[in-house]
Design a protein around this motif. Structure first.
Motif, PDB file in Angstrom:
ATOM      1  N   ARG A 115       2.862 -52.244 -27.333  1.00  0.00           N
ATOM      2  CA  ARG A 115       4.200 -51.779 -27.652  1.00  0.00           C
ATOM      3  C   ARG A 115       5.246 -52.495 -26.791  1.00  0.00           C
ATOM      4  NH1 ARG A 115       5.634 -45.725 -26.460  1.00  0.00           N
ATOM      5  NH2 ARG A 115       7.875 -45.829 -26.787  1.00  0.00           N
ATOM      6  N   ALA A 116       4.902 -52.684 -25.513  1.00  0.00           N
ATOM      7  CA  ALA A 116       5.858 -53.336 -24.603  1.00  0.00           C
ATOM      8  C   ALA A 116       6.073 -54.790 -24.991  1.00  0.00           C
ATOM      9  CB  ALA A 116       5.344 -53.239 -23.168  1.00  0.00           C
ATOM     10  N   LEU A 117       4.994 -55.458 -25.421  1.00  0.00           N
ATOM     11  CA  LEU A 117       5.095 -56.895 -25.634  1.00  0.00           C
ATOM     12  C   LEU A 117       5.394 -57.276 -27.083  1.00  0.00           C
ATOM     13  CD1 LEU A 117       2.181 -58.048 -23.320  1.00  0.00           C
ATOM     14  CD2 LEU A 117       4.629 -58.274 -22.902  1.00  0.00           C
ATOM     15  N   LEU A 118       5.263 -56.315 -28.003  1.00  0.00           N
ATOM     16  CA  LEU A 118       5.447 -56.670 -29.401  1.00  0.00           C
ATOM     17  C   LEU A 118       6.655 -56.008 -30.064  1.00  0.00           C
ATOM     18  CD1 LEU A 118       1.689 -56.615 -30.486  1.00  0.00           C
ATOM     19  CD2 LEU A 118       3.096 -58.601 -29.960  1.00  0.00           C
ATOM     20  N   GLY A 129       5.653 -46.104 -19.725  1.00  0.00           N
ATOM     21  CA  GLY A 129       6.299 -46.511 -18.474  1.00  0.00           C
ATOM     22  C   GLY A 129       5.306 -47.147 -17.519  1.00  0.00           C
ATOM     23  N   ALA A 130       4.089 -46.596 -17.489  1.00  0.00           N
ATOM     24  CA  ALA A 130       3.045 -47.136 -16.613  1.00  0.00           C
ATOM     25  C   ALA A 130       2.687 -48.559 -17.025  1.00  0.00           C
ATOM     26  CB  ALA A 130       1.816 -46.241 -16.664  1.00  0.00           C
ATOM     27  N   GLY A 140       7.895 -46.355  -6.792  1.00  0.00           N
ATOM     28  CA  GLY A 140       8.580 -45.097  -7.081  1.00  0.00           C
ATOM     29  C   GLY A 140       7.891 -44.311  -8.187  1.00  0.00           C
ATOM     30  N   VAL A 141       7.597 -44.968  -9.309  1.00  0.00           N
ATOM     31  CA  VAL A 141       6.967 -44.234 -10.410  1.00  0.00           C
ATOM     32  C   VAL A 141       5.543 -43.821 -10.049  1.00  0.00           C
ATOM     33  CG1 VAL A 141       8.402 -45.284 -12.186  1.00  0.00           C
ATOM     34  CG2 VAL A 141       6.211 -46.316 -11.649  1.00  0.00           C
ATOM     35  N   GLU A 145      12.292 -46.444 -15.634  1.00  0.00           N
ATOM     36  CA  GLU A 145      12.844 -45.193 -15.100  1.00  0.00           C
ATOM     37  C   GLU A 145      12.993 -44.168 -16.215  1.00  0.00           C
ATOM     38  OE1 GLU A 145      16.456 -42.616 -14.048  1.00  0.00           O
ATOM     39  OE2 GLU A 145      16.328 -44.155 -15.595  1.00  0.00           O
ATOM     40  N   ARG A 146      13.489 -44.596 -17.367  1.00  0.00           N
ATOM     41  CA  ARG A 146      13.718 -43.669 -18.469  1.00  0.00           C
ATOM     42  C   ARG A 146      12.415 -43.037 -18.944  1.00  0.00           C
ATOM     43  NH1 ARG A 146      15.452 -46.019 -23.245  1.00  0.00           N
ATOM     44  NH2 ARG A 146      16.375 -47.640 -21.968  1.00  0.00           N
ATOM     45  N   GLN A 147      11.326 -43.842 -19.000  1.00  0.00           N
ATOM     46  CA  GLN A 147      10.044 -43.291 -19.461  1.00  0.00           C
ATOM     47  C   GLN A 147       9.568 -42.178 -18.536  1.00  0.00           C
ATOM     48  OE1 GLN A 147       9.391 -44.398 -22.394  1.00  0.00           O
ATOM     49  NE2 GLN A 147      11.012 -45.885 -22.047  1.00  0.00           N
TER      50      GLN A 147
END
Lengths: 278, 296
Positions: free
Chosen positions: B58-61, B266-267, A125-126, B254-256
């Protein structure tokens, strides 16, 4: 209630144990109760939708006369129709490719074709959102139905691999001696395909097409990310209604969608059942 | 099977449409997201791919996101375990009943697949909400037993918008997926082995744990992976049943893309999800490979 007291038979007759039957019965009850109540309460004559207040079909009329819901419904049918036509053709060709030819890196290619089936929906989707926001040529302000082309293209991308799987499964049973016989008897390659191979694989193609139609009609996540404000589909519209409130109108709309998909599924199952092989 | 070089024209005619569609409308979008995951925002509307690993870091820390990832994993794991516990007896019974019932029960298991996920999730809202069917039933029991005279009026349970609702929703939606691989492996199980075990003096319980479960392990592993992967990436169920209190990775992604407009982050999150999916699939292929090697 005789079966409850039936003697427990041999040690391996597990299906005669009442507690196992009761347990499985309970699981099925829990599985279906929410859906059945949803359908039943779409006929409930009460706005708050908690207690049964009598039978009515007025919420179906209300849903029918809800312009944006109706528009979303026509959008969905349009997308599903075009997506089914194209993904059935492409999927069938991929199935024939994999069935008929040996070529380098074939197993890698098979994995690639199966990728849209296994990739998490949200990722797809993204990806569609990022892609269509960068690529021009799919404007959402084109006249209907061309404003739906981005959603349709995305639906084809995740539908045709399913068609390929279904058609290929059907083709595996094909006896290639028939094809040789046809060629020996002087038929051209095209005649052989159209008069010998295609009639054999038709049940698979029809089942694949019905699957593609259902997948497209039902899809929420990919469409949610691909659609613009003016290109709502039925599930996306229902989603925005659900977020807002729980009303009998949503139940009525959902019931219509359930009825359509179940009818298509039953049709597909009948077409695929072994009794019709021939 | 023909070699492609013997029928070049036919080969290309069959190969091009599907491959082209896949490249343009599937691989290219994924490649864009993959590239974006190494990018950064340079203005509100523009992003530039700079090769930075900051998004993954950022995602993992970051504790907030790590918490969401961790919650997605344990909620999915718990729900998978729930599915297994519920589905095993169902699959077991189906493989022992007669042919006619087998068909009916299997059809009844498959049918919910075809009902829209959104609708099934919506159906659960009506069950769990404060004025929903569960609370309604509880209230009725409560008042029938005159407990309201003892403890005061019935207090409805808050069943929606928490981890419980998301877990229950995941189990409800994915349980049928678990039944099929379990059924396939129990069906293949040689029933005379169970008989032998019982004849040799093992009880039903011992037979189940030491014979049935080990021999149906392929189905169990297959079912766990089949259910765990889509659970981990689910968006709709936590969105509708969990609200803001019980978010999973899918909601953050989804929010990103939809509101925070931070595509690179988000990616990166969605590619972490992809890598997890591929790892699980590789694990499954590895387990299947070991099984077939052991059988040779």
């Amino acid at each position: 209630m005789g079966w409850l007291r039936a003697p427990a038979g041999g040690p391996l007759d597990y299906h005669r144990r009442w507690w196992l039957r009761a347990y499985v019965g309970l699981v099925f009850l829990l599985l279906y109760a929410p859906i059945v109540t949803l359908v039943v309460f779409s006929f409930n004559d009460s706005k708050r939708n908690i207690v049964w207040r009598g039978f009515t079909t007025k919420y179906y009329w209300k849903a029918w006369n809800n312009d944006s819901l109706f528009e979303a419904f026509t959008n969905s049918l349009m997308i599903a129709g075009v997506s089914t036509a194209i993904s059935t053709v492409i999927g069938t060709m991929v199935a024939m490719l994999l069935w008929r030819f040996r070529f380098p890196l074939k197993s890698a290619y098979e994995g690639l074709v199966a990728l849209p089936i296994v990739v998490p929906e949200i990722c797809m989707g993204v990806a569609m959102l990022a892609f269509f926001s960068r690529v021009t040529g799919f404007p959402t302000d084109w006249p209907w139905p061309f404003n739906l082309s981005a959603i349709t293209a995305a639906h084809i991308a995740f539908s045709f691999p399913f068609v390929a799987v279904v058609v290929r499964a059907r083709l595996i049973g094909f006896n290639r001696e028939l094809e040789e016989a046809s060629r020996d008897l002087g038929a051209s390659e095209w005649q052989t395909f159209w008069n010998v191979i295609f009639p054999y694989m038709r049940p698979g193609v029809v089942a694949g097409a019905l699957l593609a139609f259902t997948l497209s009609l039902d899809d929420f996540v990919v469409t949610f990310f691909t659609s613009g404000p003016d290109t709502l589909t039925f599930p996306v519209k229902v989603y925005s209604m659900v977020r807002f409130s729980v009303t009998p109108e949503v139940n009525a709309a959902s019931t219509v969608l359930i009825a359509i998909t179940i009818a298509l599924t039953v049709l597909a199952m009948r077409l695929q059942s072994p009794a019709r092989v021939g | 099977m023909d070699h492609w070089r013997d029928h070049k024209l036919a080969f290309w005619v069959f190969a091009i449409p599907g491959t082209a569609w896949l490249v343009v409308f599937f691989l290219a979008p994924l490649a864009i997201v993959w590239a974006l995951s190494f990018g950064e925002n340079i203005s509100i509307t523009q992003t530039r791919v700079t090769g930075t690993l900051e998004n993954y870091g950022r995602a993992l820390l970051t504790p907030v996101y790590l918490q969401v990832i961790w919650k997605s994993v344990w909620l999915s794991a718990l729900a998978t375990a729930g599915c297994l516990l519920i589905a095993y007896p169902v699959a077991f019974l189906i493989s022992f009943v007669g042919a006619r019932w087998k068909m009916i029960l299997l059809a009844a298991i498959i049918l919910p697949f075809w009902i829209n996920l959104l609708i099934r999730t919506y159906a659960l809202i009506a069950v769990f909400r404060t004025r929903g069917f569960v609370n309604f039933g509880l209230e009725w029991v409560y008042e029938t037993l005159f407990l309201d005279r003892l403890f005061g009026p019935f207090q409805p349970l808050e069943l929606l918008y928490n981890n419980f609702a998301v877990g229950a929703g995941l189990i409800y939606v994915f349980m049928p997926f678990m039944v099929l691989p379990l059924y396939a492996s129990i069906e293949r199980l040689d029933k005379s082995l169970l008989e032998a075990s019982l004849d040799l003096g093992a009880g039903q319980f011992t037979t189940f744990w030491r014979v049935t479960v080990p021999l149906t392990m392929p189905g169990i592993v297959s079912g766990i992976i089949l259910v765990f992967i889509p659970m981990l990436g689910s968006f709709l169920i936590p969105d509708l049943l969990g609200g803001t209190n019980a978010q999973m990775i899918g909601n953050v992604i989804e929010r990103q893309f939809k509101s925070a407009n931070d595509y690179p982050f988000g990616a990166a999150l969605s590619f972490l999800l992809m890598y997890a999916t591929f790892a699980a699939l590789a694990l499954r292929a590895y387990a299947a490979g070991r099984r077939s090697a052991a059988q040779v």
